[in-house]
Design a protein around this motif. Structure first.
Motif, short mmCIF file in Angstrom:
data_model
loop_
_atom_site.label_atom_id
_atom_site.label_comp_id
_atom_site.label_asym_id
_atom_site.label_seq_id
_atom_site.Cartn_x
_atom_site.Cartn_y
_atom_site.Cartn_z
N SER A 198 0.83 -1.21 0.00
CA SER A 198 0.00 0.00 0.00
C SER A 198 0.86 1.25 0.00
N THR A 199 1.93 1.22 0.78
CA THR A 199 2.78 2.41 0.91
C THR A 199 3.45 2.77 -0.41
N VAL A 200 3.79 1.77 -1.24
CA VAL A 200 4.43 2.06 -2.53
C VAL A 200 3.40 2.26 -3.63
N GLY A 201 2.11 2.32 -3.26
CA GLY A 201 1.07 2.62 -4.23
C GLY A 201 0.48 1.43 -4.94
N GLU A 202 0.85 0.21 -4.52
CA GLU A 202 0.29 -1.00 -5.12
C GLU A 202 -1.00 -1.36 -4.38
N PHE A 203 -2.00 -0.49 -4.52
CA PHE A 203 -3.23 -0.64 -3.73
C PHE A 203 -4.00 -1.91 -4.08
N ALA A 241 -7.82 2.86 -3.64
CA ALA A 241 -7.97 2.01 -4.82
C ALA A 241 -9.32 2.19 -5.51
N GLY A 242 -10.19 2.99 -4.90
CA GLY A 242 -11.50 3.25 -5.50
C GLY A 242 -12.58 2.29 -5.06
N TYR A 243 -12.30 1.44 -4.07
CA TYR A 243 -13.31 0.51 -3.56
C TYR A 243 -14.01 1.18 -2.36
N HIS A 244 -14.88 2.11 -2.68
CA HIS A 244 -15.46 2.96 -1.65
C HIS A 244 -16.38 2.20 -0.70
N ILE A 245 -17.16 1.27 -1.24
CA ILE A 245 -18.08 0.49 -0.39
C ILE A 245 -17.29 -0.36 0.60
N THR A 246 -16.22 -1.00 0.09
CA THR A 246 -15.36 -1.79 0.99
C THR A 246 -14.78 -0.89 2.07
N ALA A 247 -14.32 0.29 1.68
CA ALA A 247 -13.76 1.23 2.65
C ALA A 247 -14.79 1.59 3.71
N ILE A 248 -16.01 1.86 3.29
CA ILE A 248 -17.08 2.20 4.24
C ILE A 248 -17.30 1.07 5.23
#
Length: 417
Positions: free
Chosen positions: A181-186, A216-223
Motif C-alpha cells: 500500500s505504501t508504494v502505491g500498489e493498492f 484504490a476506489g473501492y469505496h463500499i469496501t472502505a465504508i
C-alpha cells in the motif's frame, strides 16, 4: 542421578526454592552437556549471573564452541554489555553450525545501535550461508521495513508468506499489505489485508485496509471496513475523515456529513474534518454551517490556504465583498499569502469601488495568473472600465493567445485599436 526435568517441574509447580537448591547441589556432579542445559535454564528463568558463571566455566574448556559463544553473547546483551557481546559473536568460526545464528544476533545488535548498513551486511552474509531460511528473509524484510525501504522488503515478505502466516508473532499478511500500500500498489495489497484481518482484527490494520480500499476506489469496501473499525474503537479519530470521504465518493452526502460531525465530536481540532464538513454543508445547502466550519478550520490553522480560498469563493458567491477583505486581511496578518488572495482581494475591492487598491491587487496577481483565461478576461474588463485601454488591449491579446477562436475578444481588440 541428576535429573534437570525434575528440578524444572518443581520450579514450575511453585517450589522454586526446592528446585533451585536441588540444581545447585547437583551441578558440580553434572556432565558438561548438563551444565550447558542448566545454563540455558537459568537464563530463561532470569538468573543471568548464575547462567554466566556456568558458561564462563564451560568456555574455559571449550573456547571455540559456537553455541557457548552465542549463549554468552545473549547473556551479555541481557546485562546491557552489547559491545562485549559482539566480540564473542565475532569469534565464532564461519564453519561453526552456530555461525548463522551469530550473524542474526549481530544484525540485531547493530540495528539497535543505528548501524543499519552493517546490520544489512550481516544478514546478507547469513542469506548466502543459508539461502532458503525463512527467519533470515524475515529479518531482512523487517530491517528494510524499519528503514522505510518498502520496495526492498516486499520480495522478502513474499518469499516467506507461502509457508508462514506469522513469524515471531508478526502477522506477515499485514506487513506485506502495508508495504504494498505504501508504494502505491493498492490493488495488489487488498487481498493481503483481507487475509490479515481474517487472522486478527487489529485496529491499525483495519484502518490501513480501509484507507487503501479508498485509495484504490473501492469505496463500499472502505465504508464497511471503517464502520467495523468504529464498532471496535469509536475513539479512533483518524477513521472519520476517511469514512466521510468514502461516503462522499458514493454521493452519500448526508451520511458523509454525519461521519464528519461524529469525528469532530471526538477530535475538535481536526482542520481537515472542519474543511470537509464545510464543503459537505455547501452541497447540502446548509449555508450557515458552511461558513462556520470553514472559519473553524482557518482558526486552527491560518495557513490552511485551501480552506481560506474555499471560504472566499463562498463569500464571493454570496456577494459579501467586505467579508472577503476582512477574512483575507486577517489571514495575511499571520504572514500567510497566496496568489489567489491577491485575485480575490482585487475582485472584492473592485466591487467595493476601491479601484486603485483593486488595480494594485490585480497587478500583483497577474504574475501568477497570466496564463489563466478567467483571470485575464476579468482583469482586462477591469482595466477597460478603469480607462486603461492600452493595458486592457495587451491583456486581451494575451487572452487571445490562449483562446485564438474567441471571436468576441478578437472583435473587442479591433474596436479598441
Amino acid at each position: 542421578m541428576f535429573k534437570l526435568e525434575e528440578a524444572i517441574q518443581l520450579v514450575e509447580n511453585g517450589e522454586a526454592e526446592k528446585g533451585l537448591k536441588y540444581i545447585n547441589e547437583m551441578k558440580s556432579q553434572c556432565s558438561d552437556d548438563e551444565k550447558y542445559e542448566i545454563a540455558i535454564t537459568f537464563f530463561k528463568w532470569g538468573l543471568v549471573n548464575e547462567a554466566k558463571d556456568l558458561v564462563e566455566e564451560l568456555l574455559f574448556m571449550y573456547p571455540d564452541e559456537g553455541e557457548l559463544l552465542v549463549l554468552m553473547a545473549e547473556i551479555l546483551i541481557d546485562l546491557d554489555n552489547e559491545e562485549e557481546a559482539i566480540g564473542f559473536l565475532e569469534d565464532i568460526s564461519k564453519n561453526d553450525p552456530a555461525y548463522v545464528e551469530a550473524l542474526l544476533l549481530q544484525a540485531d545488535l547493530y540495528q539497535i545501535q543505528g548501524l543499519h548498513e552493517v546490520s544489512e551486511q550481516k544478514l546478507l552474509t547469513a542469506k548466502r550461508q543459508m539461502p532458503n531460511e525463512d527467519i533470515i528473509d524475515f529479518a531482512l524484510a523487517e530491517l528494510y521495513l524499519s528503514q522505510a525501504e518498502y520496495k526492498k522488503c516486499i520480495p522478502y515478505y513474499k518469499s516467506i508468506i507461502a509457508g508462514n502466516e506469522n513469524i515471531a508473532g508478526v502477522n506477515l499478511y499485514s506487513r506485506l499489505a502495508e508495504a504494498l500500500s505504501t508504494v502505491g500498489e493498492f490493488e495488489e495489497s487488498l487481498p493481503y489485508f483481507e487475509k490479515a484481518i481474517e487472522k486478527t482484527e487489529e485496529i491499525n490494520t483495519l484502518f490501513n485496509y480501509g484507507f487503501t480500499s479508498l485509495q484504490a476506489g473501492y469505496h463500499i469496501t472502505a465504508i464497511e471496513v471503517f464502520i467495523r473499525l468504529k464498532e471496535l474503537d469509536p475513539e479512533y479519530s483518524s477513521l472519520y475523515l476517511h469514512l466521510a470521504k468514502a461516503y462522499e465518493q458514493e454521493e452519500m452526502i448526508s451520511e458523509s456529513y454525519e461521519a464528519a460531525q461524529e469525528g469532530l465530536k471526538i477530535d475538535n481540532l481536526n482542520k481537515e474534518l472542519y474543511f470537509l464538513a464545510g464543503k459537505l454543508a455547501m452541497k447540502l445547502g446548509d449555508i450557515s454551517s458552511v461558513e462556520n466550519h470553514l472559519r473553524q478550520a482557518i482558526a486552527i490553522d491560518p495557513g490552511y490556504i485551501e480552506a481560506t480560498t474555499t471560504l472566499t469563493s463562498f463569500l464571493r458567491h454570496e456577494q459579501r465583498y467586505e467579508d472577503i477583505v476582512e477574512c483575507l486581511q486577517e489571514v495575511m496578518s499571520y504572514g500567510e499569502n497566496d496568489p489567489q488572495f491577491e485575485w480575490d482581494l482585487a475582485y472584492a475591492k473592485n466591487q467595493l469601488e476601491e479601484y486603485s487598491h483593486a488595480l494594485n491587487h490585480y497587478r500583483l496577481a497577474y504574475t501568477s495568473f497570466k496564463d489563466d483565461r478567467d483571470f485575464l478576461e476579468e482583469y482586462g474588463y477591469f482595466l477597460l472600465e478603469d480607462g486603461k485601454r492600452a493595458e486592457a488591449v495587451d491583456i486581451f491579446k494575451s487572452l487571445l493567445l490562449i483562446e485564438p477562436d474567441n471571436l468576441e475578444i478578437e472583435e473587442l481588440i479591433l474596436g479598441l485599436e
